[in-house]
Structures are given as structure tokens and as C-alpha cells.
Design an enzyme around this catalytic site. Structure first.
Site, PDB file in Angstrom:
ATOM      1  N   LYS A   1       9.024 -17.332 -10.392  1.00 40.91           N
ATOM      2  CA  LYS A   1       8.269 -16.234 -10.988  1.00 40.91           C
ATOM      3  C   LYS A   1       7.086 -16.784 -11.800  1.00 40.91           C
ATOM      4  CE  LYS A   1       8.657 -12.481 -14.242  1.00 40.91           C
ATOM      5  NZ  LYS A   1       9.348 -12.034 -15.424  1.00 40.91           N
TER       6      LYS A   1
ATOM      7  N   LYS B   1     -13.174   1.209  15.477  1.00 40.93           N
ATOM      8  CA  LYS B   1     -11.896   0.482  15.612  1.00 40.93           C
ATOM      9  C   LYS B   1     -11.428   0.463  17.064  1.00 40.93           C
ATOM     10  CE  LYS B   1     -10.564   1.138  10.939  1.00 40.93           C
ATOM     11  NZ  LYS B   1      -9.793   1.729   9.898  1.00 40.93           N
TER      12      LYS B   1
ATOM     13  N   PHE C   1      -4.002   3.365  14.584  1.00 40.36           N
ATOM     14  CA  PHE C   1      -4.149   4.413  13.561  1.00 40.36           C
ATOM     15  C   PHE C   1      -5.318   4.042  12.648  1.00 40.36           C
ATOM     16  CE2 PHE C   1      -0.902   7.791  13.010  1.00 40.36           C
ATOM     17  CZ  PHE C   1      -0.293   7.641  14.246  1.00 40.36           C
TER      18      PHE C   1
ATOM     19  N   ASP D   1      -4.676  -6.355   5.215  1.00 41.97           N
ATOM     20  CA  ASP D   1      -5.757  -7.164   5.789  1.00 41.97           C
ATOM     21  C   ASP D   1      -5.810  -8.543   5.127  1.00 41.97           C
ATOM     22  OD1 ASP D   1      -6.691  -5.273   7.611  1.00 41.97           O
ATOM     23  OD2 ASP D   1      -7.776  -4.211   6.030  1.00 41.97           O
TER      24      ASP D   1
ATOM     25  N   ASN E   1       0.854  -1.196   0.000  1.00 43.71           N
ATOM     26  CA  ASN E   1       0.000   0.000   0.000  1.00 43.71           C
ATOM     27  C   ASN E   1       0.883   1.237   0.000  1.00 43.71           C
ATOM     28  OD1 ASN E   1       0.538   0.794   2.882  1.00 43.71           O
ATOM     29  ND2 ASN E   1      -0.324  -1.247   3.184  1.00 43.71           N
TER      30      ASN E   1
ATOM     31  N   LYS F   1     -11.048  -3.151  18.702  1.00 46.60           N
ATOM     32  CA  LYS F   1      -9.672  -3.600  18.952  1.00 46.60           C
ATOM     33  C   LYS F   1      -9.223  -3.291  20.378  1.00 46.60           C
ATOM     34  CE  LYS F   1      -8.607  -2.974  14.062  1.00 46.60           C
ATOM     35  NZ  LYS F   1      -7.561  -3.238  13.088  1.00 46.60           N
TER      36      LYS F   1
HETATM   37  N1  CTP Z   1      -3.922  -3.385  12.233  1.00 47.71           N
HETATM   38  C1  CTP Z   1      -3.230  -4.463  12.755  1.00 47.71           C
HETATM   39  N2  CTP Z   1      -3.237  -5.662  12.113  1.00 47.71           N
HETATM   40  C2  CTP Z   1      -3.930  -5.824  10.978  1.00 47.71           C
HETATM   41  C3  CTP Z   1      -4.645  -4.734  10.430  1.00 47.71           C
HETATM   42  C4  CTP Z   1      -4.610  -3.533  11.084  1.00 47.71           C
HETATM   43  O1  CTP Z   1      -2.604  -4.321  13.804  1.00 47.71           O
HETATM   44  N3  CTP Z   1      -3.916  -6.997  10.385  1.00 47.71           N
HETATM   45  C5  CTP Z   1      -3.872  -2.102  12.961  1.00 47.71           C
HETATM   46  C6  CTP Z   1      -3.211  -0.997  12.172  1.00 47.71           C
HETATM   47  O2  CTP Z   1      -1.821  -0.955  12.433  1.00 47.71           O
HETATM   48  C7  CTP Z   1      -3.916   0.244  12.697  1.00 47.71           C
HETATM   49  C8  CTP Z   1      -5.288  -0.260  13.042  1.00 47.71           C
HETATM   50  O3  CTP Z   1      -5.192  -1.667  13.169  1.00 47.71           O
HETATM   51  O4  CTP Z   1      -3.338   0.718  13.881  1.00 47.71           O
HETATM   52  C9  CTP Z   1      -6.345   0.068  12.035  1.00 47.71           C
HETATM   53  O5  CTP Z   1      -6.042  -0.518  10.814  1.00 47.71           O
HETATM   54  P1  CTP Z   1      -7.090  -0.654   9.637  1.00 47.71           P
HETATM   55  O6  CTP Z   1      -6.529  -1.558   8.600  1.00 47.71           O
HETATM   56  O7  CTP Z   1      -7.485   0.688   9.217  1.00 47.71           O
HETATM   57  O8  CTP Z   1      -8.255  -1.335  10.420  1.00 47.71           O
HETATM   58  P2  CTP Z   1      -9.254  -2.447  10.021  1.00 47.71           P
HETATM   59  O9  CTP Z   1      -9.835  -2.954  11.270  1.00 47.71           O
HETATM   60  O10 CTP Z   1      -8.569  -3.402   9.136  1.00 47.71           O
HETATM   61  O11 CTP Z   1     -10.372  -1.628   9.295  1.00 47.71           O
HETATM   62  P3  CTP Z   1     -10.890  -1.566   7.799  1.00 47.71           P
HETATM   63  O12 CTP Z   1     -12.268  -1.965   7.919  1.00 47.71           O
HETATM   64  O13 CTP Z   1     -10.702  -0.120   7.433  1.00 47.71           O
HETATM   65  O14 CTP Z   1     -10.037  -2.488   6.983  1.00 47.71           O
END
Ligand code: CTP
Length: 402
Positions: free
Chosen positions: A288, A336, A322, A278, A209, A340
Site C-alpha cells: 500500500k 470509431k 460501443f 485507455d 469508471n 477500429k
Molecule cells: N475498446 C477496446 N479496448 C480499449 C478501449 C476501448 O476494445 N483499450 C472498445 C470498447 O469496448 C468500445 C470501443 O472500443 O467497444 C470504444 O471505446 P472508447 O473507449 O469509447 O473508444 P476510444 O477509441 O478509446 O475513444 P476515445 O477517444 O473516446 O477514448
């Protein structure tokens, strides 16, 4: 500042007039100030101004050796407790990044072992040019401290980042440095995750990303400045490691999971600024992939949510997540925090000008468990990092008082 030897190197830009005020303020704060000017700096303000304000002779020419018993640039380099380049032009930054020593300023700086502080001032586009960005990263890698220019009206007519930081703010930073600065995080360990994750598809391809890691690196550096012992878990190797931090390499979400879980018990605070994937490919090809006729479907599986898993631990440290969003910022951020079990969420709308991934600025809102929020204005990532860390310190202090 009393009795400290400050060597002020003035290079040629319109902000030289502010360096005169800076000389005066440094002298008033009790420091001994000596000034070196480049030839172009002398075109803006005469050396006599700096001589009168510093009460010392001003140096402009490496070969103008007034005292036969000394070699001026070595003598000055050894004399200084701190070298400050203000204003620092793009040209001088470029020379220093490349070890060029062809005038009194660059030669003296190459010869000093004192801490070097760089306060750039230039046009907004010059400051944003990749060559200047790269050269500043190189200087940071040498351990030089950057005093970021401020935003505002520029002499060239533009409005933007490039104004020399105000003299009183520069003096305040140096005072903090000499007094050891406020160290609200001393004795604490802060684990920061930064940048994108890299999910391999085959030996040459990956999913990732746009995160640059700059926010996380700024948090790590500022936490170290506030006295913390810092662990920085990251895939990023294009930014200079901040002084005083331990770098732990982790490329994929899986590696980041193991890196964080392996060290989280040492941490009092975890800041998860990394943009963790995710999803990751179900299968990683060891050779490859070759193209085939027709479409290709990649099957992806969910990664482990590191923040969520930390939130479920009974011995969890203070947890900061974040949220980079493009809409419904507040709802998603609060969702979130709940899901979390984080203690704080730092959210930014990445679609807003100045809040994107790769830039040097950010516009963040801090959401806290008690339901309150704090919206910060457009700030440099370092300023935003300091504010976030101050907010964390306040929350931890409240918890400790309970
Ligand atoms: N995060 C994490 N582990 C993951 C995905 C996210 O620890 N596998 C943490 C990120 O480092 C960030 C927070 O979760 O601090 C939010 O990440 P984000 O990807 O925006 O959250 P999601 O719950 O995946 O929400 P979304 O629905 O936007 O994908």
C-alpha cells in the site's frame, strides 16, 4: 399455450385489475389457469372475478384446505407448468428473495420446481429503491424471469417505470417461451464484454469508471434467449450471471485483452460493451502506498485497444463496438467504426437523462457500415439489447446471402 397449466399469483396493488384481463387472455389462449390471491390483492378485486374468468376455484388461504386428500399449496406447486406473479409487489419480491413463506403465494412458490416469471408493478421510486433492485437481482439469480414494468402514467400520479406490462405482451412472452421462441442465434457463439475494467495502483487502490455492466449483461442474457452460446468476459461480480452463459473473469484491460484474444476464434459475433480503460498505471505497487508531503504524479501508459486489434484480424467475427459519449455522438461513433474496423457501433450520449451508466434504461443509436443509422427511443436495457441483437441478426443474414 394449449393445455399448459399456468398458476397466476396475484399480489396486492392497483394493477390487480389488469391481472383480471390477463387471466381472461390466458384462458382464451387455451391455457388452464389457476389463481392464488394474497389478502391484499383481494382488497382490490374480489376472488369471484378470477374464479369466473379462470373457471377454477381461487386460492387465498394456506390453511383453507378444501380437499382433505391433497395439500393445496403442494398440489398447485406440482400442477403448474409455469408460475406467473402479476402484479408482483415490492413486498412479495422481498419475501421471495429471502425465502419467506408466510402466505399461500409465497409458500406455493417456494414449493414449485416450475419456471417462475415475475411481473412487478409499483411506484417508480419504489421500483428504483436499492432494496427492490437487490431483491430482483436475487430472484434473477434463482433463475426467475423478470417481465420489466413499462413506462407511463402510474396510478399514484407519477409518470415513470412501474406499470404492469400489458396483458397481451405478457401472454406473447409466455407463448414464445412455450414454443421455444424465435431462436435466430441458435448455432452461433456470441462473446460479450461487459462493465468497467479495474486498473490496480496498489493492493487497495485502483482506477476504474462508472460503467455498471448492466447493458452487457442484458445483451448476454438476451443473446442466450435467442439461442446463442454466450461467453461473457467481465470484471463485474455484483450482477447475477445470466442463465446459459459462460462467465470469464477479467479485471484489467490487459486481462480482458488476453481473455478475448484467447477465445475470439470461437465467436461468430463479438459485442464489446465493456468500458475498457485507455490508460493503466506504469507501475503497480505491491505494498500500500503511503502518503508523502506534496503532490503525487501517477504515470500512466496506454492499454491495448482490443476492438482495434480484433478489427485487424483477417478471421475477425462480426464486430460490434460501443461508444459512450457526451458530445459529437455521430462523428465520434463513425470515427470509431472506421478506426477500429467494426461492423457496427452502438452509441449513447451518457449525459442524457435515461442513458446513463448505472440505470436500467438506455437511449442508443446504431451506426452501420453501410452508412445508415437507427435511433432507438428510451428503452429498458433488455429491450435495447433485443433490438441491437435483432439488428446484428439482420446484418449477418445480409452478409450470408452475399
Ligand atoms: N475498446 C477496446 N479496448 C480499449 C478501449 C476501448 O476494445 N483499450 C472498445 C470498447 O469496448 C468500445 C470501443 O472500443 O467497444 C470504444 O471505446 P472508447 O473507449 O469509447 O473508444 P476510444 O477509441 O478509446 O475513444 P476515445 O477517444 O473516446 O477514448
Amino acid at each position: 399455450m394449449l393445455g399448459k397449466n399456468i398458476l397466476l399469483c396475484v399480489t396486492g396493488g392497483i394493477a390487480v385489475f389488469k391481472a383480471a384481463a390477463l387471466t381472461s387472455k390466458l384462458a382464451q389462449s387455451g391455457a388452464h389457469v389457476k389463481v392464488i390471491m394474497t389478502e391484499s390483492a383481494c382488497k382490490f378485486v374480489a376472488p369471484l372475478t378470477f374464479q369466473a374468468l379462470s373457471r377454477n376455484e381461487v386460492y387465498t388461504d394456506t390453511f383453507d384446505e378444501k380437499h382433505p386428500e391433497k395439500i393445496a399449496h403442494i398440489d398447485l406447486a406440482d400442477w403448474a407448468d409455469l408460475v406467473l406473479i402479476a402484479p408482483a409487489t415490492a413486498n412479495m419480491i422481498g419475501k421471495l428473495a429471502n425465502g419467506i413463506a408466510d402466505d399461500m403465494v409465497s409458500t406455493t412458490i417456494l414449493a414449485t420446481t416450475a419456471p417462475v416469471w415475475v411481473a412487478p408493478a409499483m411506484n417508480v421510486h419504489m421500483y428504483g429503491h436499492p432494496a427492490v433492485r437487490r431483491n430482483l437481482e436475487t430472484l434473477k439469480g434463482f433463475g426467475y424471469r423478470l417481465i420489466e414494468p413499462a413506462d407511463g402514467h402510474l396510478a399514484c400520479g407519477y409518470t415513470g417505470k412501474g406499470r404492469l406490462e400489458e396483458p397481451e405482451n405478457i401472454v406473447a412472452l409466455l407463448k414464445d417461451f412455450f414454443s421455444g421462441g424465435p431462436k435466430p442465434l441458435s448455432g452461433k457463439t456470441v462473446l460479450v464484454t461487459a462493465g468497467p475494467t479495474i486498473e490496480k495502483i496498489d493492493p487497495v487502490r485502483f482506477l476504474s469508471n462508472r460503467s455498471s455492466g448492466k447493458m452487457g449483461f442484458a445483451l448476454a442474457e438476451e443473446a442466450a434467449n435467442m439461442g446463442a452460446n454466450v461467453l461473457l468476459v467481465t470484471s463485474v461480480d455484483t450482477l447475477a450471471p445470466p442463465a446459459g452463459t459462460e462467465i470469464i473473469k477479467a479485471e484489467s484491460a490487459e486481462e480482458m485483452y488476453h481473455a478475448v484474444m484467447g477465445r475470439y476464434k470461437e465467436a461468430d459475433i463479438i459485442i464489446k460493451s465493456a468500458a475498457v480503460a485507455d490508460y493503466t498505471p506504469v507501475r503497480v505497487f505491491d505494498k500500500k502506498m503511503k502518503k508523502q508531503p506534496g503532490n503525487l504524479t501517477l504515470e500512466l501508459k496506454r492499454t491495448k485497444d482490443i476492438l482495434k486489434e480484433l478489427g485487424e484480424r483477417l478471421d475477425k467475427p462480426f464486430l460490434v463496438g460501443f461508444a459512450a459519449e457526451t458530445d459529437h455522438l455521430e462523428n465520434y461513433a463513425r470515427g470509431k467504426m472506421e478506426r477500429k474496423r467494426a461492423d457496427m457501433i452502438v452509441a449513447n450520449d451518457v449525459s442524457r437523462e435515461g442513458a446513463g451508466f448505472a440505470g436500467d434504461t438506455n437511449i442508443v443509436t446504431i451506426f452501420k457500415r453501410d452508412g445508415s443509422k437507427r435511433e432507438l427511443p428510451l428503452l429498458s436495457k433488455h429491450e435495447a439489447a433485443r433490438e441491437i441483437l435483432r439488428e446484428i441478426c439482420r446484418e449477418i443474414e445480409k452478409d450470408e446471402k452475399k
